[in-house]
Design an enzyme around this catalytic site. Structure first.
Site, mmCIF file in Angstrom:
data_model
loop_
_atom_site.group_PDB
_atom_site.id
_atom_site.type_symbol
_atom_site.label_atom_id
_atom_site.label_comp_id
_atom_site.label_asym_id
_atom_site.label_seq_id
_atom_site.Cartn_x
_atom_site.Cartn_y
_atom_site.Cartn_z
ATOM 1 N N GLU A 68 0.793 -1.229 0.000
ATOM 2 C CA GLU A 68 0.000 0.000 0.000
ATOM 3 C C GLU A 68 0.829 1.284 0.000
ATOM 4 O OE1 GLU A 68 -3.134 0.292 -0.432
ATOM 5 O OE2 GLU A 68 -3.810 -1.782 -0.193
ATOM 6 N N SER B 98 -32.476 -31.817 -16.032
ATOM 7 C CA SER B 98 -33.796 -31.636 -16.658
ATOM 8 C C SER B 98 -34.495 -30.358 -16.238
ATOM 9 C CB SER B 98 -34.683 -32.842 -16.337
ATOM 10 O OG SER B 98 -34.174 -34.010 -16.952
#
Length: 693
Positions: A93, A363
């Site tokens: 950072e 299905s």
């Protein structure tokens, strides 16, 4: 010569004027900066006020969670935090944290240049001090006013607060995802260990989360999280805060994740995670606003329905069984998600199987196939033969040979209505072949399926993977009369002052013919109609006795999955059951589990409501069909069922006529079989030809 000299003097005069102006502007700029610095210094340290809590509300205004993003964090002194954590954050950072005075001008210049090159705002250059200053704001609007105040906060922090205290405040206020704010909560939740005992590998993982808590979540996206962890470890190694030996040990460390027993999200935690993610990813709300808190988020959640779904998930899938499940319930008219269960136990696994898992629906995908068939001239009485069938492959590879469940076939002609009630696979693949290759894909995409679909024969049997939310939402056009609706979890977002930051409306588009959508719905009610039981039973026979209201649906299964998706006029619900690692299900044990969760959730949530029926649109008629022949029913023939047709498309012949002329019937059947085979072969050639193109 005089003219030349005069021109030279004029040019020198202009240069002196430009130089003087530049010097004046420079002096003014320096004095302005000096004034700003002096003013910022005289203001003293900023008030160390943390952001407010964010409150989530259900659809009826009930508070479902209050995310404490302020003083209720578990504060940890810097000396009680693993040094690896500090090194990881500084490496990724703000590597110049101990050198700069709040701003890294080299990074700022680099980010500006990159953004100009890419014509975007993708690159940021915020230091740890700037990020901490941002966390102290109640308003994170992207305005010049906020940026100026943030700069003042940054200067005041740097001049009046020691670097160690800035770093301590930073790691105790940032968002690590899944309700964890501050390093101690993150360490406990992800690794069940104190922040002081995090090793290098664990520290790099948590240091990568604040840049995108949802995007890099190790539960939802472990690959992303661990790719970023490896990047941070390599940065730590390059910056000499990890020796080669430490780096090699950390890069090969096997990460295992825990969840805290004190997890804040107790009501619909999977739903809440999805809300937070969609605020940023779908609605483009600034992540800084979300992280800052102080928001009132009004959602579509129905707490009673959510509790019902969770209860039946728990009762059907005991904790000692590794099989997992997911449930989504929606309003098919608005798209509002009323309940979402992403797994058996959020504390054990926050991975949201309702949204992030992709599984083959089997299905349960067939309704899109049969709707396409209705559009292409099929009717509920269209006959095809159910028998073992080998579909040739024109490329010379092995033929495709699907089978019915447990090898049960009619070995005779059955109707489309029977095929969907019994879930006959042969009928489905033949129907797929007898249409254009893209018909099924176009229908499914119109309904809302966004996952990639493979244009092959097996797609008719649901072999392409989808999510539970996606498939459930795609059933909405059947339930609402033909409209595709976008799913919605968030109605409105306000800041702590009541300003509306986001307001949504239902998004609808008519994609299906209302009459055909109703006929498809009517066909899906037959899975519960035990009067149709013949050479096999309807697929919903095991739960039909529990159904107390008009409902339609379709079940589905693969070796590793069990599905049930169905709906009433006011609610559509999808359920999936299976193992995370695709281990095959023992269908004798779990084959009906999804159906039971579905029916109990449905009836439990609508128990006190009106038992509405599906409204019949114009141009549709109800006709009684004989089970044995597929022709018009008569008491003399035997069992029958009632099904919807477009007007003037139902069979014209009576079952009695066929029974009276059995010999002629046999001859006619042979002729019908020959015509079907010829038509099927012609369509197969055309189907594969289209596919190759």
């Amino acid at each position: 010569m005089e003219i030349t000299t005069r021109r030279g003097k004029t040019r020198k005069s202009k240069l002196r004027g430009l130089f003087r102006l530049t010097m004046v502007l420079a002096i003014v700029g320096v004095l302005s900066l000096l004034f700003i610095f002096i003013y910022a210094y005289t203001l003293g340290p900023p008030p160390m006020e943390l952001s407010q809590s964010t409150t989530l509300y259900s659809a009826d205004g009930e508070v479902i969670n209050e995310q404490h993003r302020g003083r209720q964090r578990e504060w940890t002194d810097l000396e009680d935090v693993s040094p690896y954590v500090i090194d990881a954050f500084i490496s990724v950072e703000d590597r110049k944290f101990y050198e700069h005075h709040g701003f890294d001008y080299t990074r700022i210049a680099g980010a500006v240049l990159k953004n100009i090159q890419t014509l975007s705002m993708s690159q940021g250059a915020s230091t740890i001090t700037q990020q901490y200053a941002r966390n102290l704001f109640l308003n994170h609007d992207k305005t010049w006013d906020r940026k100026i105040r943030e700069a003042f906060y940054t200067l005041r922090l740097e001049w009046h607060v020691p670097k160690e205290d800035i770093l301590e405040g930073y790691i105790n206020t940032i968002n690590f995802g899944h309700g964890a704010y501050g390093i101690e909560q993150a360490a406990q939740m992800y690794f069940d260990t104190p922040a002081s005992e995090l090793n290098a590998a664990q520290s790099a993982l948590v240091a990568g989360l604040p840049r995108g808590p949802s995007y890099y979540s190790p539960y939802a996206h472990p690959d992303r999280a661990e790719d970023r962890q490896e990047l941070i470890l390599s940065m730590m190694h390059e910056q000499d805060v990890l020796s080669t030996e430490e780096y090699e040990e950390a890069i090969h460390y096997e990460l295992t994740y825990e969840t805290s027993e004190d997890e804040q999200s107790t009501v619909a935690p999977y739903f809440q995670d999805t809300v937070e993610r969609e605020l940023v990813e779908r609605y483009d709300l600034d992540p800084e606003i979300v992280e800052a808190g102080g928001l009132n988020i009004y959602t579509t959640l129905d707490p009673d329905l959510q509790e019902t779904a969770e209860r039946y998930m728990e009762s059907e899938l005991p904790g000692d069984d590794p099989v997992q499940g997911a449930v989504v319930s929606m309003d098919p008219h608005s798209g509002d998600v009323k309940a979402m269960v992403g797994g058996k136990d959020y504390r054990e696994s926050p991975f949201n199987r309702a949204v992030d898992a992709r599984r083959s629906p089997g299905s349960a995908f067939k309704p899109f196939l049969y709707y396409a068939a209705l559009e292409n001239g099929f009717t509920p009485a269209t006959p095809l033969k159910s028998e073992p069938t080998s579909f040739p492959n024109p490329d010379g590879e092995d033929p495709y040979e699907p089978g019915n469940y447990e090898g049960v076939y009619a070995n005779d002609f059955i109707t489309l209505a029977q095929a969907i009630a019994y879930s006959d696979n042969i009928f489905a693949v033949k129907t797929h072949v007898l249409q254009e290759a893209e018909a099924l894909i176009e229908t499914a995409e119109a309904a809302g399926i966004e996952s990639p679909l493979s244009p092959n024969l097996s797609l008719a049997l649901g072999t392409s993977e989808v999510s539970v939310l996606e498939l459930t939402n795609a059933y909405s056009p059947f339930a609402n009369g033909g409209e595709h609706v976008e799913h919605r979890l968030i109605e409105r977002v306000e800041d702590h002052k009541g300003n509306v930051l986001l307001e949504t409306e239902p998004e609808k588009e008519e994609v299906f013919d209302p009459a055909l959508a109703y006929i498809m719905t009517d066909l899906m009610t037959l899975m519960f109609d035990t009067r149709m039981n013949d050479y096999t039973s309807v697929t919903g026979h095991s739960i039909a006795h529990l159904l107390q209201r008009p409902a339609a649906g379709k079940s589905g299964s693969t070796p590793s999955d069990s599905w049930m998706v169905g709906f009433t006029p006011e609610l559509v619900t999808g359920v999936w059951v299976g193992y995370d690692d695709n281990t095959e299900l023992e269908h004798s044990e779990h084959g009906q589990t999804a159906k039971r969760i579905w029916i109990n959730t449905l009836e439990g949530s609508l128990d006190d409501g009106l038992k509405q029926d599906f409204s019949t649109p114009e141009g549709v008629e109800e006709v009684d069909i004989d089970v044995g022949t597929g022709l018009l029913a008569d008491e003399a023939c035997g069992p029958s069922y009632t099904v919807a047709f477009l007007e003037n498309t139902a069979p014209q012949d009576s079952c009695v006529e066929m029974i009276e002329d059995k010999e002629a019937d046999e001859e006619a059947q042979e002729e019908q079989e020959e015509r079907e085979n010829e038509k099927l072969m012609d369509k197969l050639k055309r189907w594969f030809s289209t596919h190759e193109e």
